[in-house]
Design an enzyme around this catalytic site. Structure first.
Site, PDB file in Angstrom:
ATOM      1  N   CYS A  22      23.116 -41.389   8.091  1.00  0.00           N
ATOM      2  CA  CYS A  22      22.441 -40.301   7.362  1.00  0.00           C
ATOM      3  C   CYS A  22      22.786 -38.934   7.962  1.00  0.00           C
ATOM      4  O   CYS A  22      23.896 -38.455   7.747  1.00  0.00           O
ATOM      5  CB  CYS A  22      20.948 -40.564   7.300  1.00  0.00           C
ATOM      6  SG  CYS A  22      20.200 -39.852   5.813  1.00  0.00           S
TER       7      CYS A  22
ATOM      8  N   HIS B 103      20.525 -46.035   5.158  1.00  0.00           N
ATOM      9  CA  HIS B 103      19.884 -46.458   6.408  1.00  0.00           C
ATOM     10  C   HIS B 103      20.017 -47.957   6.599  1.00  0.00           C
ATOM     11  O   HIS B 103      19.124 -48.723   6.235  1.00  0.00           O
ATOM     12  CB  HIS B 103      18.424 -46.019   6.427  1.00  0.00           C
ATOM     13  CG  HIS B 103      18.263 -44.568   6.631  1.00  0.00           C
ATOM     14  ND1 HIS B 103      18.099 -44.014   7.871  1.00  0.00           N
ATOM     15  CD2 HIS B 103      18.313 -43.535   5.742  1.00  0.00           C
ATOM     16  CE1 HIS B 103      18.032 -42.701   7.744  1.00  0.00           C
ATOM     17  NE2 HIS B 103      18.165 -42.402   6.463  1.00  0.00           N
TER      18      HIS B 103
ATOM     19  N   GLU C 200      19.829 -49.549   9.323  1.00  0.00           N
ATOM     20  CA  GLU C 200      18.946 -50.016  10.398  1.00  0.00           C
ATOM     21  C   GLU C 200      17.620 -50.559   9.864  1.00  0.00           C
ATOM     22  O   GLU C 200      16.819 -51.116  10.623  1.00  0.00           O
ATOM     23  CB  GLU C 200      18.692 -48.886  11.402  1.00  0.00           C
ATOM     24  CG  GLU C 200      17.627 -47.877  11.023  1.00  0.00           C
ATOM     25  CD  GLU C 200      18.034 -46.861   9.959  1.00  0.00           C
ATOM     26  OE1 GLU C 200      19.197 -46.907   9.498  1.00  0.00           O
ATOM     27  OE2 GLU C 200      17.198 -46.008   9.594  1.00  0.00           O
TER      28      GLU C 200
HETATM   29  N1  LIG Z   1      18.177 -34.275   6.858  1.00  0.00           N
HETATM   30  C1  LIG Z   1      19.307 -34.910   6.212  1.00  0.00           C
HETATM   31  C2  LIG Z   1      19.376 -36.389   6.631  1.00  0.00           C
HETATM   32  C3  LIG Z   1      18.211 -37.168   6.096  1.00  0.00           C
HETATM   33  C4  LIG Z   1      17.755 -38.331   6.957  1.00  0.00           C
HETATM   34  O1  LIG Z   1      18.359 -38.676   7.963  1.00  0.00           O
HETATM   35  N2  LIG Z   1      16.612 -38.911   6.551  1.00  0.00           N
HETATM   36  C5  LIG Z   1      15.966 -39.985   7.251  1.00  0.00           C
HETATM   37  C6  LIG Z   1      14.987 -39.421   8.267  1.00  0.00           C
HETATM   38  C7  LIG Z   1      14.068 -40.499   8.826  1.00  0.00           C
HETATM   39  C8  LIG Z   1      14.853 -41.660   9.472  1.00  0.00           C
HETATM   40  O2  LIG Z   1      15.474 -41.459  10.529  1.00  0.00           O
HETATM   41  O3  LIG Z   1      14.862 -42.769   8.901  1.00  0.00           O
HETATM   42  C9  LIG Z   1      19.195 -34.814   4.691  1.00  0.00           C
HETATM   43  O4  LIG Z   1      18.101 -34.483   4.194  1.00  0.00           O
HETATM   44  O5  LIG Z   1      20.211 -35.108   4.015  1.00  0.00           O
END
Ligand SMILES: N[C@@H](CCC(=O)NCCCC(=O)O)C(=O)O
Length: 255
Positions: A111, A218, A220
């Site tokens: 991400c 994601h 994970e």
């Molecule tokens: N801020 C960026 C990336 C978004 C992101 O990583 N969201 C997940 C956050 C919570 C987690 O770690 O699961 C965007 O908005 O593109």
């Protein structure tokens, strides 16, 4: 007995109980443990980026985060929807990505980590994908965590790439929790999968000899329940084990 490979996990800067803190949410650490790896949280300081922290490591995981890469890092003005920065994380990530590749670490971006790798290679980001004509709204859905991390759209896995080699299927469903996304792909990166609207959702580093991939979703989250997510972490873990073995062999030869 060979020790578990060490994987550095980049922290985010947040305030915890009134104090500046370096934080990683548990799911990134637990998945590494469950795939036989030893996670090590890496602190991030804007003015003191320590690449020597990477030397003992076999892999580097760049996690997701609600903060965004500062738009000045890729040469554009801030969009009004872009309100959450983490300059400490930016400084560390953008220094550690080339350093990790130079050291031959296995590199996995998730991400925000996916977006950081694109920016590190000279690419740019959409700051609010939902505002771009022709693109879908990829933002986190409402609901509890199970609902927010549930599969949200399918991806096309591009033929002949590293992702297809890991997971030889033409399509898969992935979750979607991001407002930003790749606008222009950095030179030296390869698109590995795209969303139905054409947004790049997975990339690899063209010239990296080992595992050097990143995904916008994601994996994970409930990894063993999703064959694509599992294939990614199996490959990342295998690359970390291979590096640990190589380092052990070299050390023994040099002794
Ligand atoms: N801020 C960026 C990336 C978004 C992101 O990583 N969201 C997940 C956050 C919570 C987690 O770690 O699961 C965007 O908005 O593109």
């Amino acid at each position: 007995m060979q020790s578990r490979p060490l994987v550095g996990v980049i922290a985010c800067r947040r305030e915890v109980e009134g104090h500046p803190a370096h934080t990683v949410t548990d799911k990134y650490l637990t998945v590494l443990r469950d795939y036989g790896l030893a996670p090590v949280i890496l602190p991030v300081w804007e003015g003191v980026v320590q690449t020597d922290l990477l030397r003992p490591l076999d892999g580097l995981l760049l996690t997701g985060s609600y903060s965004n890469v500062e738009p000045g890092r890729y040469g554009v003005a801030r969009a009004p929807e872009n309100t959450h920065d983490d300059r400490h994380r930016d400084a560390a990530a953008l220094a550690w990505i080339p350093a990790a590749l130079d050291m031959g670490l296995a590199l996995f971006g998730i991400c925000r980590g996916f977006q950081e790798i694109n920016v590190a290679f000279g690419g740019t980001l959409h700051q609010a994908v939902q505002m771009v004509p022709g693109l879908l709204d990829h933002r986190e859905p409402e609901g509890d965590r199970e609902q927010r991390y549930a599969p949200a759209h399918d991806i096309e896995i591009l033929p002949g790439g590293r992702l297809e080699a890991l997971y030889p299927q033409p399509r898969a469903w992935v979750n979607s929790l991001h407002q930003q996304g790749i606008a222009s792909l950095g030179p030296g990166l390869v698109a590995e999968a795209v969303a139905p609207d054409g947004l790049v959702e997975a990339i690899s580093v063209r010239d990296a000899p080992g595992f050097a991939m990143a995904v916008q979703w994601h994996p994970e989250w409930r990894t063993p329940e999703h064959p694509l997510y599992d294939a990614l972490f199996q490959a990342f873990a295998g690359a970390c084990v291979a590096r640990r073995h190589a380092v052990t062999i070299t050390a023994a030869a040099d002794a």
